[in-house]
Each structure stands twice: as C-alpha cells, then as structure tokens.
Design a protein around this motif. Sequence first.
Motif, PDB file in Angstrom:
ATOM      1  N   THR A  68       0.692  -1.211  -0.247  1.00  0.00           N
ATOM      2  CA  THR A  68      -0.153  -0.034  -0.398  1.00  0.00           C
ATOM      3  C   THR A  68       0.803   0.975   0.233  1.00  0.00           C
ATOM      4  OG1 THR A  68      -0.365   0.053   2.275  1.00  0.00           O
ATOM      5  CG2 THR A  68      -2.206  -0.972   1.677  1.00  0.00           C
ATOM      6  N   ASP A  69      -0.324   2.009  -0.077  1.00  0.00           N
ATOM      7  CA  ASP A  69       1.376   3.619   0.043  1.00  0.00           C
ATOM      8  C   ASP A  69       1.471   4.093   0.653  1.00  0.00           C
ATOM      9  OD1 ASP A  69       0.472   3.971  -2.876  1.00  0.00           O
ATOM     10  OD2 ASP A  69      -1.084   5.635  -2.398  1.00  0.00           O
ATOM     11  N   ALA A  70       1.223   3.382   1.878  1.00  0.00           N
ATOM     12  CA  ALA A  70       1.338   4.121   3.540  1.00  0.00           C
ATOM     13  C   ALA A  70       3.345   2.776   3.787  1.00  0.00           C
ATOM     14  CB  ALA A  70       0.434   3.773   4.670  1.00  0.00           C
ATOM     15  N   GLU A  71       2.415   1.369   3.259  1.00  0.00           N
ATOM     16  CA  GLU A  71       3.532   1.075   3.365  1.00  0.00           C
ATOM     17  C   GLU A  71       4.576   0.919   2.475  1.00  0.00           C
ATOM     18  OE1 GLU A  71       1.861  -3.315   3.873  1.00  0.00           O
ATOM     19  OE2 GLU A  71       1.979  -3.019   1.938  1.00  0.00           O
ATOM     20  N   LEU A  72       4.737   2.086   1.461  1.00  0.00           N
ATOM     21  CA  LEU A  72       5.832   2.252   0.452  1.00  0.00           C
ATOM     22  C   LEU A  72       6.492   3.643   0.921  1.00  0.00           C
ATOM     23  CD1 LEU A  72       4.348   1.833  -2.288  1.00  0.00           C
ATOM     24  CD2 LEU A  72       5.980   0.721  -2.097  1.00  0.00           C
ATOM     25  N   LYS A  73       5.296   3.659   2.374  1.00  0.00           N
ATOM     26  CA  LYS A  73       6.496   5.449   1.984  1.00  0.00           C
ATOM     27  C   LYS A  73       7.116   5.487   3.750  1.00  0.00           C
ATOM     28  CE  LYS A  73       3.092   9.377   1.689  1.00  0.00           C
ATOM     29  NZ  LYS A  73       3.846  10.823   1.462  1.00  0.00           N
ATOM     30  N   GLU A  74       7.188   3.883   3.664  1.00  0.00           N
ATOM     31  CA  GLU A  74       7.922   3.246   5.681  1.00  0.00           C
ATOM     32  C   GLU A  74       9.250   3.064   5.036  1.00  0.00           C
ATOM     33  OE1 GLU A  74       5.570   0.240   8.314  1.00  0.00           O
ATOM     34  OE2 GLU A  74       4.235   1.305   7.961  1.00  0.00           O
ATOM     35  N   TRP A  75       9.361   2.733   3.523  1.00  0.00           N
ATOM     36  CA  TRP A  75      10.114   2.141   3.009  1.00  0.00           C
ATOM     37  C   TRP A  75      11.586   3.358   2.845  1.00  0.00           C
ATOM     38  CZ3 TRP A  75      12.586  -2.740   3.885  1.00  0.00           C
ATOM     39  CH2 TRP A  75      11.518  -3.938   3.857  1.00  0.00           C
ATOM     40  N   GLU A  76      10.763   4.386   3.266  1.00  0.00           N
ATOM     41  CA  GLU A  76      11.623   5.695   1.854  1.00  0.00           C
ATOM     42  C   GLU A  76      12.060   6.645   3.245  1.00  0.00           C
ATOM     43  OE1 GLU A  76       8.148   8.160  -0.123  1.00  0.00           O
ATOM     44  OE2 GLU A  76       8.352   7.098  -1.432  1.00  0.00           O
TER      45      GLU A  76
END
Length: 76
Positions: A68-76
């Motif tokens: 999800t977009d939220a999960e992708l943000k956590e990786w940034e």
Amino acid sequence: MSVVTIHAAKTNLSKLLARVEAGEEIVIARGKTPIARLTPVHPPPVERRFGAMKGIVSVGPEFFEPMTDAELKEWE
C-alpha cells in the motif's frame, strides 16, 4: 590494544583471556619489545544448507501482493 609484560601475563592469564574473549586484543612484551599478540578466535562460519527452514517458515500469498502507499512511505 593493551600491552602487558610476560610476568604480568603469566600472573593474570585467566583475566587476560576473559578480556580477549570479550573482543579485546592484548600484546605480550618482553620489556618494551612486543613478542606476541592474544586475539579472539572466531569460529568458522556455519555452512548454510538450502531448504534448512522448510516446513518451519512459510510465505503466504499476501507476501506477493503490492504494498500500500502507506507501506511504501515507511520504506522511504
């Protein structure tokens, strides 16, 4: 790195070995001339075997779903 004399090394060998086990490096000297170095012995790496965790660890189908977009943000 600590430097100790031969006499001090003979007297305190157990204590010096405990320090070496903790990761310290100790040089033994005759007078002011270094003659030996005590270093920790690292065990050889354990050989990995493919499939060793088979039946113990499993990856479900949700692992392959897009993040999800939220999960992708956590990786940034």
